[in-house]
Design an enzyme around this catalytic site. Sequence first.
Site, PDB file in Angstrom:
ATOM      1  N   PRO A 162       0.801  -1.234   0.000  1.00 53.01           N
ATOM      2  CA  PRO A 162       0.000   0.000   0.000  1.00 53.01           C
ATOM      3  C   PRO A 162       0.832   1.283   0.000  1.00 53.01           C
ATOM      4  O   PRO A 162       0.845   2.040   0.972  1.00 53.01           O
ATOM      5  CB  PRO A 162      -0.831  -0.140   1.277  1.00 53.01           C
ATOM      6  CG  PRO A 162       0.057  -0.925   2.191  1.00 53.01           C
ATOM      7  CD  PRO A 162       0.801  -1.892   1.319  1.00 53.01           C
ATOM      8  N   CYS A 163       1.491   1.556  -1.121  1.00 55.67           N
ATOM      9  CA  CYS A 163       2.271   2.786  -1.223  1.00 55.67           C
ATOM     10  C   CYS A 163       1.381   4.019  -1.165  1.00 55.67           C
ATOM     11  O   CYS A 163       1.863   5.122  -0.893  1.00 55.67           O
ATOM     12  CB  CYS A 163       3.131   2.780  -2.483  1.00 55.67           C
ATOM     13  SG  CYS A 163       2.231   2.443  -4.001  1.00 55.67           S
TER      14      CYS A 163
END
Length: 283
Positions: A249-250
């Site tokens: 989850p950048c």
Amino acid sequence: MNIQNSESGYHYNVMRRAIDLIDQGGEGLSLEELAREMNMSPAHFQRLFSRWTGVSPKRFQQYLTLGHAKALLRDRFTTLETAHNVGLSGSGRLHDLFLKWESMSPGEYARKGAGLTIYWGWFESPFGPALVMGTERGICGLAFGAESGEEGAMEDMLSRWPQADFVEDPMRLRPWALGAFGAASDRLEPTPLYLIGSPLQIKVWEALMHIPSGHVTTYSEIAERVGSPRAVRAVGTAVGRNPVSWLIPCHRALRKSGGLGGYHWGLPVKRAMLAYEAAQADA
């Protein structure tokens, strides 16, 4: 293109238009005004948003505003040390999707995919068309085409492992793709990840996977966690090179100032992801 659940993609297209309208009109837009701009009845608009997010359109507007990132940093900031200590038994949605990930060795990475077969297929997702790529070991790539275009997303992903053999086979990937986007079924196995990157990139991506859904952290916090507190820029580059968006989850990494920072597949997608997760957490 193999598309699953096209209604979900339609919802994202509506969200993309809503982001532009809210940017222009702010939180003050009434349900009736927003619905009229979307060429929908207020009742239909309410049903659509509630089905996609679990909350009302009015509440969701608050998650889509430009100031939402600052509110997340204030109210849902996560230090990676705390997140790591909680471990993968935490309550984040991501942690329920898969139990493990493994990474390619530095020597394998240096060969740029030589000897590796990567399967690919297009699927619909809550954020528009998604390109899923995977090896025998798990998903190694996940890209979004709503902003960059599907051709651009494909070229981008192919360039990351130029020596690999790419085979279109969406049915092979379908169980993993369904799991990646939250399909619940006793017949679906946990979605595994296969990380293909440099040692620093993999350290950064592993740190990202400890941020619970609905929470955020900062690029400097990630740099601290991976043992490179002065290498914020290098860490930011590693975040941007994440090949498995959403699952790694950048989008949960923000600037200290509350700015969104960048997002490889377009900032509207990042804002929609953060809003979607915040709404799910509050629903």
